[in-house]
Write a protein that holds these residues in place. Structure first.
Motif, PDB file in Angstrom:
ATOM      1  N   UNK A   1       0.834  -1.204   0.000  1.00 54.23           N
ATOM      2  CA  UNK A   1       0.000   0.000   0.000  1.00 54.23           C
ATOM      3  C   UNK A   1       0.872   1.258   0.000  1.00 54.23           C
ATOM      4  N   UNK A   2       1.994   1.213   0.693  1.00 59.01           N
ATOM      5  CA  UNK A   2       2.937   2.332   0.600  1.00 59.01           C
ATOM      6  C   UNK A   2       3.335   2.586  -0.839  1.00 59.01           C
ATOM      7  N   UNK A   3       3.615   1.510  -1.559  1.00 58.93           N
ATOM      8  CA  UNK A   3       4.070   1.650  -2.945  1.00 58.93           C
ATOM      9  C   UNK A   3       2.957   2.187  -3.832  1.00 58.93           C
ATOM     10  N   UNK A   4       1.730   1.644  -3.697  1.00 56.46           N
ATOM     11  CA  UNK A   4       0.692   2.096  -4.611  1.00 56.46           C
ATOM     12  C   UNK A   4       0.296   3.548  -4.321  1.00 56.46           C
ATOM     13  N   UNK A   5       0.334   3.959  -3.064  1.00 54.31           N
ATOM     14  CA  UNK A   5       0.061   5.363  -2.763  1.00 54.31           C
ATOM     15  C   UNK A   5       1.162   6.258  -3.326  1.00 54.31           C
ATOM     16  N   UNK A   6       2.384   5.779  -3.280  1.00 56.06           N
ATOM     17  CA  UNK A   6       3.502   6.545  -3.840  1.00 56.06           C
ATOM     18  C   UNK A   6       3.392   6.629  -5.349  1.00 56.06           C
ATOM     19  N   UNK A   7       3.040   5.530  -6.007  1.00 58.00           N
ATOM     20  CA  UNK A   7       2.857   5.547  -7.454  1.00 58.00           C
ATOM     21  C   UNK A   7       1.752   6.523  -7.862  1.00 58.00           C
ATOM     22  N   UNK A   8       0.729   6.603  -7.029  1.00 58.55           N
ATOM     23  CA  UNK A   8      -0.390   7.503  -7.320  1.00 58.55           C
ATOM     24  C   UNK A   8      -0.089   8.948  -6.950  1.00 58.55           C
TER      25      UNK A   8
END
Length: 207
Positions: free
Chosen positions: A21-28
Motif C-alpha cells: 500500500x505504501x508503494x501504490x500510494x507513492x505511485x499515485x
C-alpha cells in the motif's frame, strides 16, 4: 484558523503487506502518514493501537481523512484506482482477474502457513510444507501468463499490480527462488524495486 487538512493514515509493519500500500500510494502521488505498529502480533501498545482501527489486528489498515477505515489490500487498490485510472492497463478484465486471483490464492498460503499452530496441533510441518509447495505452483502459473515484453506485467506502463510483485518476491519462497524459477516475475519486481521513489520503501521495509 487551522487549515491543516487530515491525511490518510496507513497502519503498517516492516515487511508486511502494508509495504504494498505504501508503494501504490507513492505511485499515485497521494500523501499518507505511516503509523508504525511493529510488534502488533503480540499483546502491547502497537497491537492496541491497531485494534482501535481494525479489530482483526491485521495490516494494512487505512484510516481515511473522513474517519472511515479500509482494510484488504485489493479493496484499497481498487479504491485508489477510481482516482488514478492510469495505474491499470487498458485490459481491465485481465487486471481485475489477476489482482483478485493473487489475493484469493497466494495470500491464503501465508494465512495458513505462517502460524501453523493457529490451525492445527498435529502435522504442523506438513501444513507448512504443503502451503509452500502450493504457493510455488501458483507463482509458476502466473509466470506462464506473462506474455508482454515488459518491463512491467502489462507492458510498458506500470500498474498497481506491479507493486504486489515488488514486495512479494521478498516473501517465501524468496528472491533466489523467483530468480531461478520465475525470471519474468523477478524482472518485473526488480524494475519496480529500483524506481527512485520506491527504493526507499523497499529498504525501510527490509525487503
Amino acid at each position: 484558523m487551522n487549515d491543516i487538512q487530515p491525511v490518510t493514515q496507513l497502519y503498517g509493519a516492516t515487511g508486511y503487506g502494508s509495504a504494498i500500500i505504501e508503494i501504490i500510494y507513492t505511485l499515485a502521488g497521494e500523501p499518507y502518514q505511516l503509523i508504525d505498529v511493529n510488534g502488533f502480533e503480540e499483546p502491547g501498545s502497537a497491537r492496541n493501537r491497531l485494534l482501535q482501527v481494525n479489530p482483526l489486528a491485521q495490516v494494512p489498515a487505512l484510516q481515511l481523512p473522513d474517519g472511515r477505515v479500509m482494510t484488504e489490500s485489493a479493496a484499497i487498490a481498487l479504491q485508489l484506482l477510481d482516482r488514478h485510472p492510469q495505474l491499470a492497463p487498458a485490459d481491465r478484465t485481465r487486471f481485475y482477474h489477476l489482482l483478485i486471483w493473487l489475493v484469493a490464492n497466494v495470500y491464503p498460503t501465508f494465512t495458513y502457513g505462517d502460524i501453523t499452530s493457529r490451525w492445527t496441533l498435529l502435522g504442523e510441518r506438513e501444513l507448512l510444507d504443503s502451503t509452500e509447495r502450493y504457493r510455488q505452483q501458483l507463482w509458476l502459473w502466473l509466470e506462464s501468463q506473462i506474455t508482454s515484453p515488459g518491463p512491467y506485467l502489462f507492458g510498458a506502463k506500470i500498474s498497481l499490480l506491479d507493486a504486489y510483485l515488488a514486495v512479494m518476491v521478498a516473501w517465501r519462497p524468496q528472491k533466489a527462488w523467483f530468480a531461478e524459477h520465475t525470471p519474468k516475475i523477478m524482472a518485473i519486481a526488480q524494475q519496480v524495486r529500483e524506481l527512485e521513489n520506491i527504493k526507499p520503501i523497499i529498504v525501510r521495509n527490509e525487503l
